[in-house]
Write a protein that holds these residues in place. Structure first.
Motif, PDB file in Angstrom:
ATOM      1  N   PHE A  25      -0.366   0.987  -4.109  1.00 23.31           N
ATOM      2  CA  PHE A  25       0.259   0.025  -2.874  1.00 23.31           C
ATOM      3  C   PHE A  25       1.508   0.492  -2.491  1.00 23.31           C
ATOM      4  O   PHE A  25       1.799   0.320  -1.274  1.00 23.31           O
ATOM      5  CB  PHE A  25       0.347  -1.285  -3.679  1.00 23.31           C
ATOM      6  CG  PHE A  25       1.018  -2.223  -2.809  1.00 23.31           C
ATOM      7  CD1 PHE A  25       0.223  -3.132  -1.812  1.00 23.31           C
ATOM      8  CD2 PHE A  25       2.352  -2.567  -2.890  1.00 23.31           C
ATOM      9  CE1 PHE A  25       1.060  -3.795  -1.299  1.00 23.31           C
ATOM     10  CE2 PHE A  25       2.990  -3.607  -2.209  1.00 23.31           C
ATOM     11  CZ  PHE A  25       2.277  -4.188  -1.115  1.00 23.31           C
ATOM     12  N   LEU A  26       2.276   0.987  -3.500  1.00 23.75           N
ATOM     13  CA  LEU A  26       3.684   1.752  -2.850  1.00 23.75           C
ATOM     14  C   LEU A  26       3.247   2.703  -2.221  1.00 23.75           C
ATOM     15  O   LEU A  26       4.330   3.010  -0.927  1.00 23.75           O
ATOM     16  CB  LEU A  26       4.456   1.843  -4.045  1.00 23.75           C
ATOM     17  CG  LEU A  26       5.031   0.736  -4.966  1.00 23.75           C
ATOM     18  CD1 LEU A  26       5.606   1.459  -6.289  1.00 23.75           C
ATOM     19  CD2 LEU A  26       5.896  -0.166  -4.339  1.00 23.75           C
ATOM     20  N   ARG A  28       0.811   3.127   0.162  1.00 25.23           N
ATOM     21  CA  ARG A  28       0.585   2.530   1.276  1.00 25.23           C
ATOM     22  C   ARG A  28       1.653   2.025   2.070  1.00 25.23           C
ATOM     23  O   ARG A  28       1.817   2.204   3.372  1.00 25.23           O
ATOM     24  CB  ARG A  28      -0.495   1.411   1.256  1.00 25.23           C
ATOM     25  CG  ARG A  28      -1.726   1.944   0.458  1.00 25.23           C
ATOM     26  CD  ARG A  28      -2.669   2.774   1.373  1.00 25.23           C
ATOM     27  NE  ARG A  28      -3.966   2.887   1.008  1.00 25.23           N
ATOM     28  CZ  ARG A  28      -4.397   4.109   0.641  1.00 25.23           C
ATOM     29  NH1 ARG A  28      -3.675   5.291   0.822  1.00 25.23           N
ATOM     30  NH2 ARG A  28      -5.529   4.251  -0.094  1.00 25.23           N
ATOM     31  N   SER A  29       2.684   1.581   1.353  1.00 21.63           N
ATOM     32  CA  SER A  29       3.956   0.930   2.032  1.00 21.63           C
ATOM     33  C   SER A  29       4.573   2.134   2.684  1.00 21.63           C
ATOM     34  O   SER A  29       5.166   1.955   3.607  1.00 21.63           O
ATOM     35  CB  SER A  29       4.722   0.201   0.970  1.00 21.63           C
ATOM     36  OG  SER A  29       3.772  -0.823   0.490  1.00 21.63           O
ATOM     37  N   ILE A  34       7.640   1.000   5.127  1.00 23.37           N
ATOM     38  CA  ILE A  34       8.214  -0.123   4.550  1.00 23.37           C
ATOM     39  C   ILE A  34       9.180   0.415   3.227  1.00 23.37           C
ATOM     40  O   ILE A  34       8.398   1.011   2.346  1.00 23.37           O
ATOM     41  CB  ILE A  34       7.140  -1.072   4.045  1.00 23.37           C
ATOM     42  CG1 ILE A  34       6.474  -1.562   5.436  1.00 23.37           C
ATOM     43  CG2 ILE A  34       7.749  -2.317   3.327  1.00 23.37           C
ATOM     44  CD1 ILE A  34       5.263  -2.365   4.995  1.00 23.37           C
ATOM     45  N   SER A  35      10.392   0.091   3.331  1.00 21.23           N
ATOM     46  CA  SER A  35      11.089   0.395   2.083  1.00 21.23           C
ATOM     47  C   SER A  35      10.819  -0.674   1.011  1.00 21.23           C
ATOM     48  O   SER A  35      10.495  -1.798   1.071  1.00 21.23           O
ATOM     49  CB  SER A  35      12.682   0.235   2.370  1.00 21.23           C
ATOM     50  OG  SER A  35      13.025  -1.209   2.695  1.00 21.23           O
ATOM     51  N   ASP A  38      12.552  -3.848   1.621  1.00 21.47           N
ATOM     52  CA  ASP A  38      11.530  -4.909   2.563  1.00 21.47           C
ATOM     53  C   ASP A  38      10.251  -5.347   2.204  1.00 21.47           C
ATOM     54  O   ASP A  38       9.952  -6.423   2.442  1.00 21.47           O
ATOM     55  CB  ASP A  38      11.021  -3.967   3.816  1.00 21.47           C
ATOM     56  CG  ASP A  38      12.315  -3.510   4.685  1.00 21.47           C
ATOM     57  OD1 ASP A  38      13.394  -4.016   4.505  1.00 21.47           O
ATOM     58  OD2 ASP A  38      12.157  -2.404   5.344  1.00 21.47           O
ATOM     59  N   LEU A  39       9.611  -5.092   0.747  1.00 22.65           N
ATOM     60  CA  LEU A  39       8.798  -5.588   0.097  1.00 22.65           C
ATOM     61  C   LEU A  39       8.844  -7.018  -0.435  1.00 22.65           C
ATOM     62  O   LEU A  39       8.156  -7.619  -0.489  1.00 22.65           O
ATOM     63  CB  LEU A  39       8.374  -4.656  -0.830  1.00 22.65           C
ATOM     64  CG  LEU A  39       7.404  -3.395  -0.425  1.00 22.65           C
ATOM     65  CD1 LEU A  39       7.099  -2.517  -1.361  1.00 22.65           C
ATOM     66  CD2 LEU A  39       6.354  -3.580   0.330  1.00 22.65           C
ATOM     67  N   ILE A  44       1.535  -9.047  -0.045  1.00 21.74           N
ATOM     68  CA  ILE A  44       0.569  -8.010  -0.304  1.00 21.74           C
ATOM     69  C   ILE A  44      -0.378  -8.024   0.920  1.00 21.74           C
ATOM     70  O   ILE A  44      -0.660  -6.865   1.424  1.00 21.74           O
ATOM     71  CB  ILE A  44      -0.224  -8.088  -1.344  1.00 21.74           C
ATOM     72  CG1 ILE A  44       0.834  -7.878  -2.752  1.00 21.74           C
ATOM     73  CG2 ILE A  44      -1.223  -6.964  -1.407  1.00 21.74           C
ATOM     74  CD1 ILE A  44       0.254  -8.139  -4.043  1.00 21.74           C
ATOM     75  N   VAL A  47       1.290  -6.170   4.119  1.00 27.04           N
ATOM     76  CA  VAL A  47       1.234  -5.073   3.930  1.00 27.04           C
ATOM     77  C   VAL A  47       0.058  -4.263   4.171  1.00 27.04           C
ATOM     78  O   VAL A  47      -0.216  -3.219   4.851  1.00 27.04           O
ATOM     79  CB  VAL A  47       1.903  -4.477   2.716  1.00 27.04           C
ATOM     80  CG1 VAL A  47       1.980  -2.961   2.757  1.00 27.04           C
ATOM     81  CG2 VAL A  47       3.186  -5.009   2.520  1.00 27.04           C
ATOM     82  N   TRP A  51      -1.185  -1.692   7.497  1.00 25.96           N
ATOM     83  CA  TRP A  51      -1.662  -0.265   7.022  1.00 25.96           C
ATOM     84  C   TRP A  51      -3.355  -0.449   7.496  1.00 25.96           C
ATOM     85  O   TRP A  51      -3.557   0.586   8.222  1.00 25.96           O
ATOM     86  CB  TRP A  51      -2.015  -0.147   5.533  1.00 25.96           C
ATOM     87  CG  TRP A  51      -2.386   1.095   5.072  1.00 25.96           C
ATOM     88  CD1 TRP A  51      -1.495   2.219   5.099  1.00 25.96           C
ATOM     89  CD2 TRP A  51      -3.741   1.744   4.729  1.00 25.96           C
ATOM     90  NE1 TRP A  51      -2.274   3.239   4.664  1.00 25.96           N
ATOM     91  CE2 TRP A  51      -3.656   3.106   4.533  1.00 25.96           C
ATOM     92  CE3 TRP A  51      -5.009   0.915   4.591  1.00 25.96           C
ATOM     93  CZ2 TRP A  51      -4.693   3.654   4.088  1.00 25.96           C
ATOM     94  CZ3 TRP A  51      -5.911   1.904   4.256  1.00 25.96           C
ATOM     95  CH2 TRP A  51      -5.929   3.216   3.936  1.00 25.96           C
TER      96      TRP A  51
END
Length: 58
Positions: A25-26, A28-29, A34-35, A38-39, A44, A47, A51
């Motif tokens: 997931f990180l 993909r971010s 996306i920092s 920002d998450l 989820i 994001v 993607w």
């Protein structure tokens, strides 16, 4: 498995055995810019939608 119509045209729909882990997931971010800070402001699903839109533009 949910297949988006636009993705079905571009990619062969098939199942995957890879589950969405925190590390994936990180990754993909980061791929979509996306920092970590920002998450906190995003869900989820947001994001993953971003993607998916990136994949459709490739």
């Amino acid at each position: 498995m949910t297949v988006y119509p636009a993705l079905a045209k571009s990619f062969k729909a098939h199942g995957t055995s890879r589950e969405m882990t925190t590390a994936l997931f990180l990754l993909r971010s980061v791929e979509i810019g996306i920092s970590v800070g920002d998450l906190d402001l995003l869900t989820i699903v947001m994001v993953l939608d971003m993607w998916t839109e990136k994949l459709m533009m490739m």
